[in-house]
Design a protein around this motif. Sequence first.
Motif, PDB file in Angstrom:
ATOM      1  N   LEU A   1      13.843   3.244 -13.413  1.00 24.11           N
ATOM      2  CA  LEU A   1      12.830   3.167 -12.353  1.00 24.11           C
ATOM      3  C   LEU A   1      12.960   1.837 -11.609  1.00 24.11           C
ATOM      4  O   LEU A   1      13.044   1.808 -10.383  1.00 24.11           O
ATOM      5  CB  LEU A   1      11.420   3.339 -12.947  1.00 24.11           C
ATOM      6  CG  LEU A   1      10.264   3.270 -11.943  1.00 24.11           C
ATOM      7  CD1 LEU A   1      10.425   4.277 -10.822  1.00 24.11           C
ATOM      8  CD2 LEU A   1       8.918   3.472 -12.645  1.00 24.11           C
ATOM      9  N   HIS A   2      12.978   0.739 -12.353  1.00 21.43           N
ATOM     10  CA  HIS A   2      13.241  -0.553 -11.708  1.00 21.43           C
ATOM     11  C   HIS A   2      14.654  -0.576 -11.118  1.00 21.43           C
ATOM     12  O   HIS A   2      14.893  -1.183 -10.085  1.00 21.43           O
ATOM     13  CB  HIS A   2      13.036  -1.706 -12.695  1.00 21.43           C
ATOM     14  CG  HIS A   2      11.637  -2.260 -12.684  1.00 21.43           C
ATOM     15  ND1 HIS A   2      10.563  -1.544 -13.156  1.00 21.43           N
ATOM     16  CD2 HIS A   2      11.140  -3.438 -12.227  1.00 21.43           C
ATOM     17  CE1 HIS A   2       9.469  -2.278 -13.000  1.00 21.43           C
ATOM     18  NE2 HIS A   2       9.786  -3.427 -12.431  1.00 21.43           N
ATOM     19  N   GLY A   3      15.565   0.105 -11.800  1.00 19.51           N
ATOM     20  CA  GLY A   3      16.949   0.169 -11.310  1.00 19.51           C
ATOM     21  C   GLY A   3      17.059   0.832  -9.949  1.00 19.51           C
ATOM     22  O   GLY A   3      17.861   0.442  -9.111  1.00 19.51           O
TER      23      GLY A   3
ATOM     24  N   GLY B   1       7.412   0.581  -4.062  1.00 24.71           N
ATOM     25  CA  GLY B   1       8.659   1.317  -4.313  1.00 24.71           C
ATOM     26  C   GLY B   1       8.612   2.007  -5.670  1.00 24.71           C
ATOM     27  O   GLY B   1       9.027   3.164  -5.819  1.00 24.71           O
ATOM     28  N   LEU B   2       8.087   1.306  -6.676  1.00 23.46           N
ATOM     29  CA  LEU B   2       7.987   1.897  -8.020  1.00 23.46           C
ATOM     30  C   LEU B   2       7.086   3.129  -7.992  1.00 23.46           C
ATOM     31  O   LEU B   2       7.408   4.165  -8.585  1.00 23.46           O
ATOM     32  CB  LEU B   2       7.414   0.878  -9.020  1.00 23.46           C
ATOM     33  CG  LEU B   2       8.247  -0.356  -9.347  1.00 23.46           C
ATOM     34  CD1 LEU B   2       7.447  -1.296 -10.243  1.00 23.46           C
ATOM     35  CD2 LEU B   2       9.570   0.013 -10.017  1.00 23.46           C
ATOM     36  N   CYS B   3       5.949   3.009  -7.304  1.00 24.36           N
ATOM     37  CA  CYS B   3       5.010   4.139  -7.243  1.00 24.36           C
ATOM     38  C   CYS B   3       5.678   5.342  -6.580  1.00 24.36           C
ATOM     39  O   CYS B   3       5.539   6.477  -7.035  1.00 24.36           O
ATOM     40  CB  CYS B   3       3.741   3.747  -6.489  1.00 24.36           C
ATOM     41  SG  CYS B   3       2.670   2.677  -7.462  1.00 24.36           S
TER      42      CYS B   3
ATOM     43  N   PHE C   1       4.275  -0.108 -15.260  1.00 19.66           N
ATOM     44  CA  PHE C   1       5.669   0.347 -15.346  1.00 19.66           C
ATOM     45  C   PHE C   1       6.519  -0.589 -16.211  1.00 19.66           C
ATOM     46  O   PHE C   1       7.423  -0.124 -16.906  1.00 19.66           O
ATOM     47  CB  PHE C   1       6.262   0.539 -13.945  1.00 19.66           C
ATOM     48  CG  PHE C   1       5.645   1.704 -13.209  1.00 19.66           C
ATOM     49  CD1 PHE C   1       5.565   2.955 -13.809  1.00 19.66           C
ATOM     50  CD2 PHE C   1       5.126   1.556 -11.934  1.00 19.66           C
ATOM     51  CE1 PHE C   1       4.987   4.040 -13.150  1.00 19.66           C
ATOM     52  CE2 PHE C   1       4.544   2.626 -11.263  1.00 19.66           C
ATOM     53  CZ  PHE C   1       4.475   3.867 -11.870  1.00 19.66           C
ATOM     54  N   HIS C   2       6.240  -1.883 -16.186  1.00 19.27           N
ATOM     55  CA  HIS C   2       6.981  -2.778 -17.093  1.00 19.27           C
ATOM     56  C   HIS C   2       6.785  -2.337 -18.538  1.00 19.27           C
ATOM     57  O   HIS C   2       7.736  -2.214 -19.314  1.00 19.27           O
ATOM     58  CB  HIS C   2       6.498  -4.228 -16.946  1.00 19.27           C
ATOM     59  CG  HIS C   2       6.925  -4.877 -15.671  1.00 19.27           C
ATOM     60  ND1 HIS C   2       6.309  -5.977 -15.152  1.00 19.27           N
ATOM     61  CD2 HIS C   2       7.920  -4.565 -14.795  1.00 19.27           C
ATOM     62  CE1 HIS C   2       6.899  -6.322 -14.018  1.00 19.27           C
ATOM     63  NE2 HIS C   2       7.871  -5.478 -13.785  1.00 19.27           N
ATOM     64  N   ALA C   3       5.518  -2.128 -18.890  1.00 20.32           N
ATOM     65  CA  ALA C   3       5.210  -1.788 -20.282  1.00 20.32           C
ATOM     66  C   ALA C   3       5.826  -0.439 -20.652  1.00 20.32           C
ATOM     67  O   ALA C   3       6.474  -0.289 -21.700  1.00 20.32           O
ATOM     68  CB  ALA C   3       3.694  -1.763 -20.479  1.00 20.32           C
TER      69      ALA C   3
ATOM     70  N   MET D   1       0.089  -1.837 -10.986  1.00 19.72           N
ATOM     71  CA  MET D   1       1.012  -0.726 -11.289  1.00 19.72           C
ATOM     72  C   MET D   1       2.355  -1.268 -11.796  1.00 19.72           C
ATOM     73  O   MET D   1       3.018  -0.641 -12.624  1.00 19.72           O
ATOM     74  CB  MET D   1       1.214   0.171 -10.065  1.00 19.72           C
ATOM     75  CG  MET D   1       0.005   1.026  -9.698  1.00 19.72           C
ATOM     76  SD  MET D   1      -0.652   2.044 -11.050  1.00 19.72           S
ATOM     77  CE  MET D   1       0.658   3.255 -11.244  1.00 19.72           C
ATOM     78  N   ASP D   2       2.761  -2.424 -11.302  1.00 20.56           N
ATOM     79  CA  ASP D   2       3.987  -3.060 -11.811  1.00 20.56           C
ATOM     80  C   ASP D   2       3.825  -3.349 -13.316  1.00 20.56           C
ATOM     81  O   ASP D   2       4.736  -3.115 -14.113  1.00 20.56           O
ATOM     82  CB  ASP D   2       4.247  -4.362 -11.026  1.00 20.56           C
ATOM     83  CG  ASP D   2       5.678  -4.876 -11.158  1.00 20.56           C
ATOM     84  OD1 ASP D   2       6.569  -4.090 -11.547  1.00 20.56           O
ATOM     85  OD2 ASP D   2       5.912  -6.060 -10.850  1.00 20.56           O
ATOM     86  N   VAL D   3       2.645  -3.820 -13.694  1.00 18.30           N
ATOM     87  CA  VAL D   3       2.359  -4.080 -15.111  1.00 18.30           C
ATOM     88  C   VAL D   3       2.554  -2.801 -15.938  1.00 18.30           C
ATOM     89  O   VAL D   3       3.238  -2.796 -16.966  1.00 18.30           O
ATOM     90  CB  VAL D   3       0.904  -4.594 -15.304  1.00 18.30           C
ATOM     91  CG1 VAL D   3       0.556  -4.714 -16.782  1.00 18.30           C
ATOM     92  CG2 VAL D   3       0.703  -5.922 -14.594  1.00 18.30           C
TER      93      VAL D   3
ATOM     94  N   ALA E   1       7.142  -3.837  -0.605  1.00 15.43           N
ATOM     95  CA  ALA E   1       6.538  -4.415  -1.810  1.00 15.43           C
ATOM     96  C   ALA E   1       7.114  -3.683  -3.032  1.00 15.43           C
ATOM     97  O   ALA E   1       7.142  -2.444  -3.065  1.00 15.43           O
ATOM     98  CB  ALA E   1       5.021  -4.269  -1.760  1.00 15.43           C
ATOM     99  N   HIS E   2       7.571  -4.468  -4.002  1.00 17.93           N
ATOM    100  CA  HIS E   2       8.241  -3.938  -5.189  1.00 17.93           C
ATOM    101  C   HIS E   2       7.487  -2.768  -5.826  1.00 17.93           C
ATOM    102  O   HIS E   2       8.049  -1.690  -6.057  1.00 17.93           O
ATOM    103  CB  HIS E   2       8.424  -5.097  -6.165  1.00 17.93           C
ATOM    104  CG  HIS E   2       8.797  -4.736  -7.553  1.00 17.93           C
ATOM    105  ND1 HIS E   2       9.930  -4.008  -7.847  1.00 17.93           N
ATOM    106  CD2 HIS E   2       8.204  -5.001  -8.743  1.00 17.93           C
ATOM    107  CE1 HIS E   2      10.009  -3.852  -9.160  1.00 17.93           C
ATOM    108  NE2 HIS E   2       8.973  -4.435  -9.725  1.00 17.93           N
ATOM    109  N   ALA E   3       6.196  -2.963  -6.091  1.00 17.87           N
ATOM    110  CA  ALA E   3       5.467  -1.928  -6.836  1.00 17.87           C
ATOM    111  C   ALA E   3       5.159  -0.702  -5.987  1.00 17.87           C
ATOM    112  O   ALA E   3       4.928   0.383  -6.528  1.00 17.87           O
ATOM    113  CB  ALA E   3       4.186  -2.505  -7.440  1.00 17.87           C
TER     114      ALA E   3
END
Length: 384
Positions: free
Chosen positions: A261-263, A279-281, A196-198, A192-194, A275-277
């Motif tokens: 989102l990363h911010g 949080g992103l989810c 959101f990066h893209a 999921m991190d992948v 875990a970072h991702a």
Amino acid sequence: MKFEHYMPVRILFGWGRLSELGEVASSFGRRALVVVGRRSARRSGALDRALDSLKRAGVDVEVFEGIPPNPTSTLVDEGAEEAKKKDCDIVVGLGGGSSVDCAKGIAVAAVEARPVWNYVVSEHPSGALPIIAVPTTSGTGTEANPYAVLTEPNLKEKRALNRPPFTYPKASIVDPELTLSLPPRGTAVTGMDVLFHALEAFVGKRCNPFVEAVAEQAVRGVTKFLVRAVKDGSDREAREGMSLASTAAGMAINGGGTTALHGMEHPVSAHLDVAHAEGLCALSGPYLKYLAEVVPWKMARVAEWLGEDVSGLSEERAAEMAVVAIEELKEGLGLNLRLRDLGVHEDMLEILVSDTLSVMGHNVANTPGELDRGRIYEFFREAM
Ligand SMILES: [Fe+2]
């Protein structure tokens, strides 16, 4: 149109290429500090294979082990002391994003007299030891950019050390075989991190045609392979597809950066060590709806990349389909999380919003549309 493109990392992609680590490293130094995580690289045999390859090529090794998922600047400073004491002239990061990012920090601090946080916040270093990245997850994309995400434990700030050209790896070995032992949950979150990066690099204000090309490749790769890699970790085609998507997304943020989102997520994992991702989810629901409002033409493209049939639909409708498709993907992976599930309390929201604006202000600035404090607060509230 006006943009700059810089991606100086030599990437060696392919099955079994970990065996080339020694040969690659020997062109940069004679004694390597190998930075690894807590257990998995040792358990999977990747660490032994890496050390063997280095020794066979005549490179001496020192191991700096036990890097946690959110590495701190103090740990980086310890690693830098170790590198100085042992006279290391090259740093190898083997593991998930945390080990590779820690290696990047050590490479800078090892040639400087001051703690690494100075170089995160303001100072430009005079140089760095050569860095070699060997990712064992398909997630951060740190192998293809100059970012190293570190946390200052006293300030509870999570920021990226970003000092090109020094913090670019000289070379990255992307060997999908190393991801075979990644468990389903780890595969899902890093995947999921992948995505959101893209997505963020593509919607961000700094997007350029090269960013768009690799972002598309990454989103299509995640769409095709993430669920497969989670369901069957031994599916080699899926693992290869995810390794490729991860590196492509790393290239996307190299040029396009990430957005709010990363911010918003960095303050969450800085304060709560989640875990970072994850949080992103948790934060992505309201943020994706916002994107569908402000850049429907971009989110309509994302819908296409996600495999949605958008023919004949308005941009607005297609953009909504992208939001739904990502929600369904999260649901299917068991990552339909709320901030509350991660330990965020209502009374923390003000500080999380403040940190988003101050610590991660550059991410907010890269976000399309106009975001103010009130809107960011709303994202957090809705994500609770
Ligand atoms: Fe990320």
